[in-house]
Design an enzyme around this catalytic site. Structure first.
Site, PDB file in Angstrom:
ATOM      1  N   TRP A  66       9.306   1.891  -9.823  1.00 23.82           N
ATOM      2  CA  TRP A  66       7.902   2.113  -9.397  1.00 23.82           C
ATOM      3  C   TRP A  66       7.811   2.214  -7.872  1.00 23.82           C
ATOM      4  CZ3 TRP A  66       3.612   3.749 -11.654  1.00 23.82           C
ATOM      5  CH2 TRP A  66       3.507   3.658 -13.045  1.00 23.82           C
TER       6      TRP A  66
ATOM      7  N   TRP B 201      -3.271   1.127  -5.372  1.00 28.29           N
ATOM      8  CA  TRP B 201      -4.744   1.104  -5.368  1.00 28.29           C
ATOM      9  C   TRP B 201      -5.287   2.281  -6.165  1.00 28.29           C
ATOM     10  CZ3 TRP B 201      -8.588  -2.200  -4.516  1.00 28.29           C
ATOM     11  CH2 TRP B 201      -8.278  -3.394  -3.871  1.00 28.29           C
TER      12      TRP B 201
ATOM     13  N   TRP C  61     -19.507   5.759  -5.134  1.00 22.94           N
ATOM     14  CA  TRP C  61     -19.131   4.424  -4.634  1.00 22.94           C
ATOM     15  C   TRP C  61     -20.329   3.802  -3.928  1.00 22.94           C
ATOM     16  CZ3 TRP C  61     -14.782   3.245  -6.834  1.00 22.94           C
ATOM     17  CH2 TRP C  61     -13.759   4.171  -6.986  1.00 22.94           C
TER      18      TRP C  61
ATOM     19  N   TRP D  89     -11.967   2.268  -3.394  1.00 19.73           N
ATOM     20  CA  TRP D  89     -10.638   1.641  -3.328  1.00 19.73           C
ATOM     21  C   TRP D  89     -10.102   1.572  -1.902  1.00 19.73           C
ATOM     22  CZ3 TRP D  89      -6.577   4.534  -1.406  1.00 19.73           C
ATOM     23  CH2 TRP D  89      -6.710   5.933  -1.422  1.00 19.73           C
TER      24      TRP D  89
ATOM     25  N   GLU E   7      10.770  -1.810 -12.118  1.00 24.92           N
ATOM     26  CA  GLU E   7       9.832  -2.075 -11.005  1.00 24.92           C
ATOM     27  C   GLU E   7      10.359  -1.475  -9.700  1.00 24.92           C
ATOM     28  OE1 GLU E   7       6.739  -3.035 -11.395  1.00 24.92           O
ATOM     29  OE2 GLU E   7       7.270  -3.188 -13.507  1.00 24.92           O
TER      30      GLU E   7
ATOM     31  N   ASN F 291       1.459  -9.705  -8.533  1.00 24.31           N
ATOM     32  CA  ASN F 291       1.131  -8.342  -8.967  1.00 24.31           C
ATOM     33  C   ASN F 291       0.004  -8.302 -10.004  1.00 24.31           C
ATOM     34  OD1 ASN F 291       1.629  -5.406  -9.186  1.00 24.31           O
ATOM     35  ND2 ASN F 291       2.252  -5.963 -11.254  1.00 24.31           N
TER      36      ASN F 291
HETATM   37  P1  FAD Z   1       9.052  -7.962  -8.234  1.00 21.14           P
HETATM   38  O1  FAD Z   1       8.253  -8.054  -9.474  1.00 21.14           O
HETATM   39  O2  FAD Z   1      10.151  -8.920  -8.069  1.00 21.14           O
HETATM   40  O3  FAD Z   1       9.587  -6.454  -8.165  1.00 21.14           O
HETATM   41  C1  FAD Z   1      10.742  -6.085  -7.388  1.00 21.14           C
HETATM   42  C2  FAD Z   1      10.358  -5.025  -6.372  1.00 21.14           C
HETATM   43  O4  FAD Z   1       9.896  -3.861  -7.022  1.00 21.14           O
HETATM   44  C3  FAD Z   1       9.220  -5.434  -5.454  1.00 21.14           C
HETATM   45  O5  FAD Z   1       9.688  -6.225  -4.402  1.00 21.14           O
HETATM   46  C4  FAD Z   1       8.653  -4.114  -5.017  1.00 21.14           C
HETATM   47  O6  FAD Z   1       9.373  -3.554  -3.951  1.00 21.14           O
HETATM   48  C5  FAD Z   1       8.866  -3.250  -6.251  1.00 21.14           C
HETATM   49  N1  FAD Z   1       7.637  -3.192  -7.062  1.00 21.14           N
HETATM   50  C6  FAD Z   1       7.256  -4.053  -8.027  1.00 21.14           C
HETATM   51  N2  FAD Z   1       6.107  -3.638  -8.595  1.00 21.14           N
HETATM   52  C7  FAD Z   1       5.749  -2.506  -7.955  1.00 21.14           C
HETATM   53  C8  FAD Z   1       4.653  -1.603  -8.083  1.00 21.14           C
HETATM   54  N3  FAD Z   1       3.706  -1.764  -9.004  1.00 21.14           N
HETATM   55  N4  FAD Z   1       4.590  -0.551  -7.247  1.00 21.14           N
HETATM   56  C9  FAD Z   1       5.554  -0.320  -6.319  1.00 21.14           C
HETATM   57  N5  FAD Z   1       6.620  -1.146  -6.163  1.00 21.14           N
HETATM   58  C10 FAD Z   1       6.714  -2.218  -6.966  1.00 21.14           C
HETATM   59  N6  FAD Z   1       3.798  -3.538  -3.210  1.00 21.14           N
HETATM   60  C11 FAD Z   1       4.266  -3.475  -1.945  1.00 21.14           C
HETATM   61  O7  FAD Z   1       5.477  -3.607  -1.734  1.00 21.14           O
HETATM   62  N7  FAD Z   1       3.416  -3.270  -0.895  1.00 21.14           N
HETATM   63  C12 FAD Z   1       2.070  -3.115  -1.055  1.00 21.14           C
HETATM   64  O8  FAD Z   1       1.355  -2.895  -0.076  1.00 21.14           O
HETATM   65  C13 FAD Z   1       1.551  -3.211  -2.379  1.00 21.14           C
HETATM   66  N8  FAD Z   1       0.212  -3.111  -2.610  1.00 21.14           N
HETATM   67  C14 FAD Z   1      -0.264  -3.204  -3.896  1.00 21.14           C
HETATM   68  C15 FAD Z   1      -1.642  -3.078  -4.121  1.00 21.14           C
HETATM   69  C16 FAD Z   1      -2.153  -3.183  -5.414  1.00 21.14           C
HETATM   70  C17 FAD Z   1      -3.632  -3.017  -5.649  1.00 21.14           C
HETATM   71  C18 FAD Z   1      -1.281  -3.414  -6.499  1.00 21.14           C
HETATM   72  C19 FAD Z   1      -1.803  -3.521  -7.894  1.00 21.14           C
HETATM   73  C20 FAD Z   1       0.082  -3.523  -6.294  1.00 21.14           C
HETATM   74  C21 FAD Z   1       0.621  -3.418  -4.998  1.00 21.14           C
HETATM   75  N9  FAD Z   1       2.001  -3.523  -4.755  1.00 21.14           N
HETATM   76  C22 FAD Z   1       2.472  -3.426  -3.462  1.00 21.14           C
HETATM   77  C23 FAD Z   1       2.971  -3.567  -5.858  1.00 21.14           C
HETATM   78  C24 FAD Z   1       3.380  -4.970  -6.337  1.00 21.14           C
HETATM   79  O9  FAD Z   1       2.262  -5.761  -6.560  1.00 21.14           O
HETATM   80  C25 FAD Z   1       4.314  -5.692  -5.374  1.00 21.14           C
HETATM   81  O10 FAD Z   1       5.391  -4.850  -5.020  1.00 21.14           O
HETATM   82  C26 FAD Z   1       4.886  -6.962  -5.997  1.00 21.14           C
HETATM   83  O11 FAD Z   1       3.853  -7.833  -6.366  1.00 21.14           O
HETATM   84  C27 FAD Z   1       5.813  -7.646  -5.015  1.00 21.14           C
HETATM   85  O12 FAD Z   1       6.279  -8.849  -5.537  1.00 21.14           O
HETATM   86  P2  FAD Z   1       7.810  -9.051  -5.860  1.00 21.14           P
HETATM   87  O13 FAD Z   1       8.638  -8.644  -4.700  1.00 21.14           O
HETATM   88  O14 FAD Z   1       7.972 -10.443  -6.366  1.00 21.14           O
HETATM   89  O15 FAD Z   1       8.035  -8.000  -7.021  1.00 21.14           O
END
Ligand code: FAD
Length: 479
Positions: free
Chosen positions: A277, A381, A305, A358, A274, A340
């Site tokens: 990602w 997105w 759209w 989107w 993650e 997420n």
């Molecule tokens: P954890 O699951 O603990 O993951 C650890 C870290 O990995 C996160 O803190 C984050 O920095 C990174 N990470 C995890 N999943 C993703 C992912 N899919 N993409 C990129 N980085 C990721 N994340 C943001 O930080 N900012 C946003 O503006 C954002 N917008 C999103 C919009 C949509 C539509 C979706 C589907 C996802 C988005 N995410 C965003 C990605 C993700 O949802 C969040 O990073 C995550 O939910 C944060 O929770 P956590 O810190 O507990 O993540």
């Protein structure tokens, strides 16, 4: 000659593992400055939830710097250049930012400062791998996550170890320069942030606390539990990472150490992936800066759209009549975050069932999320919408009812944010419109009165989305 080094804090609001600060502190006296850049292009201006976070994060950083952080609002490059001249500064350091407008600003400013005889050094504090270091054999950027991460990142030198906070920072303080955190005017006039205050502790200490609460159990259980929104099974570090209160290197190495280096562990691998990602999002933004506003894939240029303000409003307010969507949108509004799995469900509902662009969803998230991050938000997105790099194909449409049944089987999450459904039994919690009248009566739910009727027919709108895709292909001459 004045030996003071100006440290320009940006998205690195911490003392630990801060290469620019560490370098400056070694050289001599330090002038620490934060500038709220009013010259940020309109589209990228910080949202309300982020501003709330930033206010508290700067207060925390100011505390760590013995109340000697200089906070100024204005056109960042002008403000910085003036400070440099007033204080006869010969050396400026900062950690790199990756948003296209910041790259442009920093490149121009660097040239200007150098022309004025000022040494400028920038460092990496925000990413595990610099985007320009990971390329395919033909020197072009990857567009697909797995080869990018596994072949591109993991096969090169691993992320560097974090560096300690400077033992001593000799700060030059000029009261005439410091307008104070309050002067940045980041807090809203109406205090809507009470729930956020209970949930979050912005700042470096809050970040370290989150990480230590998450490790090691969170990593161990990550793979099995991360998709269930009712559980607090993810690290919730994203806003701390966005504002640089903790570095990805600190998290990466702490997570590995917490499982004694066992990178074969599925939970640890899943968690590190993650973070991968996150890297990929920045990588895409760096190599394809248009993804912040335009479809990555030109195939969606003619996509039909819909403009539907009423539907968009219902989605934003968590009043769609689809419980998991409503719970998610209310969680977002109340807490500044959203799980997420549910981010994916609500985003899919907007772009596929409601057929709304989107970019409308991305804007709403930008304003409401405390972790609003240009790279992750736009890439994610576009991933959900099917318009992005390595995206979920548009025709794969989440069914919010089955998603709810799978990841919130007892409806615990839905009931937390939609208390009006608290007495609906698990069997109907994700589809109350199918519940027999006696069950709705028992639960005190009157659809259309105290909880909305579903605003769309999920099956019919799924079909409409597929037809829209076919129509856009026809317009491109593919069918
Ligand atoms: P954890 O699951 O603990 O993951 C650890 C870290 O990995 C996160 O803190 C984050 O920095 C990174 N990470 C995890 N999943 C993703 C992912 N899919 N993409 C990129 N980085 C990721 N994340 C943001 O930080 N900012 C946003 O503006 C954002 N917008 C999103 C919009 C949509 C539509 C979706 C589907 C996802 C988005 N995410 C965003 C990605 C993700 O949802 C969040 O990073 C995550 O939910 C944060 O929770 P956590 O810190 O507990 O993540």
């Amino acid at each position: 000659m004045n030996a003071t080094t100006l440290v320009w804090f940006r998205q690195d609001l911490r003392l630990n593992d801060n290469p620019a600060l560490a370098h400056a502190a070694q050289l001599g006296t330090v002038l620490p400055v934060y500038i709220f850049d009013t010259n940020c292009p309109e589209h990228f201006k910080m949202g309300s939830a982020s501003k709330w976070w930033l206010h508290h994060s700067l207060e925390a950083l100011n505390d760590s710097l013995s109340e000697q952080l200089h906070c100024v609002s204005g056109v960042a490059s002008e403000v910085l250049f003036n400070i440099v001249q007033q204080h006869n500064i010969k050396h400026v350091v900062w950690n790199r930012c990756y948003e296209p407008w910041q790259i442009k600003r920093d490149t121009e400013l660097k040239k200007l400062l150098q022309a004025a005889g000022v040494k400028v050094q920038s460092f990496n504090s925000h990413l595990l791998w610099e985007p320009w270091q990971v390329l395919k054999k033909d020197k072009t950027p990857y567009k697909v996550f797995t080869p990018y991460y596994r072949r591109g990142c993991l096969s090169t030198a691993g992320p560097r170890m974090p560096i300690a906070a400077p033992k001593k920072i000799d700060i030059v303080y000029d009261s005439g320069l410091d307008d104070g955190v309050d002067s940045l005017d980041l807090l809203p006039a109406i205090p809507w942030f009470e729930t956020m205050e209970q949930m979050w502790t912005p700042g470096e200490q809050g970040a370290a606390q989150r990480l230590s609460e998450f490790l090691p159990e969170g990593v161990k259980n990550y793979k099995n539990q991360r998709d269930f929104p009712a559980l607090q099974a993810t690290s919730q570090l994203s806003p701390h990472l966005h504002f640089g209160e903790i570095s990805p290197n600190q998290i990466w190495h702490a997570a590995i150490a917490s499982l004694h280096g066992n990178t074969e562990d599925a939970g640890l691998d899943g968690y590190l992936t993650e973070l991968g990602w996150r890297e990929f999002s920045y990588y895409l933004l760096f190599h394809f800066p248009h993804i912040a506003q335009e479809n990555f894939s030109p195939n969606f240029e003619h996509f039909p759209w819909r403009t539907d303000t009423k539907a968009l409003r219902a989605w934003q307010q968590g009043q769609t009549g689809i419980p998991i969507v409503d719970a998610g949108m209310r969680e977002l509004w109340q807490t500044g975050t959203l799980h997420n799995r549910v981010r994916m469900v609500v985003a899919s509902f907007l772009v596929k069932n409601l057929l709304i662009d989107w970019r409308e969803g991305e804007r709403w998230f930008w304003d409401c999320l405390v972790d609003a991050d240009l790279a992750a938000n736009s890439a994610s997105w576009q991933w959900v919408a099917g318009t992005g790099a390595d995206a979920a194909p548009y025709f794969r449409i989440f069914n919010p009812v089955t998603q709810g049944q799978r990841f919130d089987a007892n409806g615990e999450y839905v009931k937390r944010y939609c208390p009006e459904l608290s007495k609906i039994p698990a069997k109907y919690i994700h589809n109350p419109w199918e519940a027999p009248n006696n069950i709705l009566e028992y639960a005190g739910v009157k659809l259309g009165e105290n909880y909305p009727e579903p605003m769309v027919d999920l099956k019919a709108t799924r079909q409409r989305a597929l037809e829209a895709l076919a129509q856009s292909k026809k317009l491109r001459g593919e069918l």
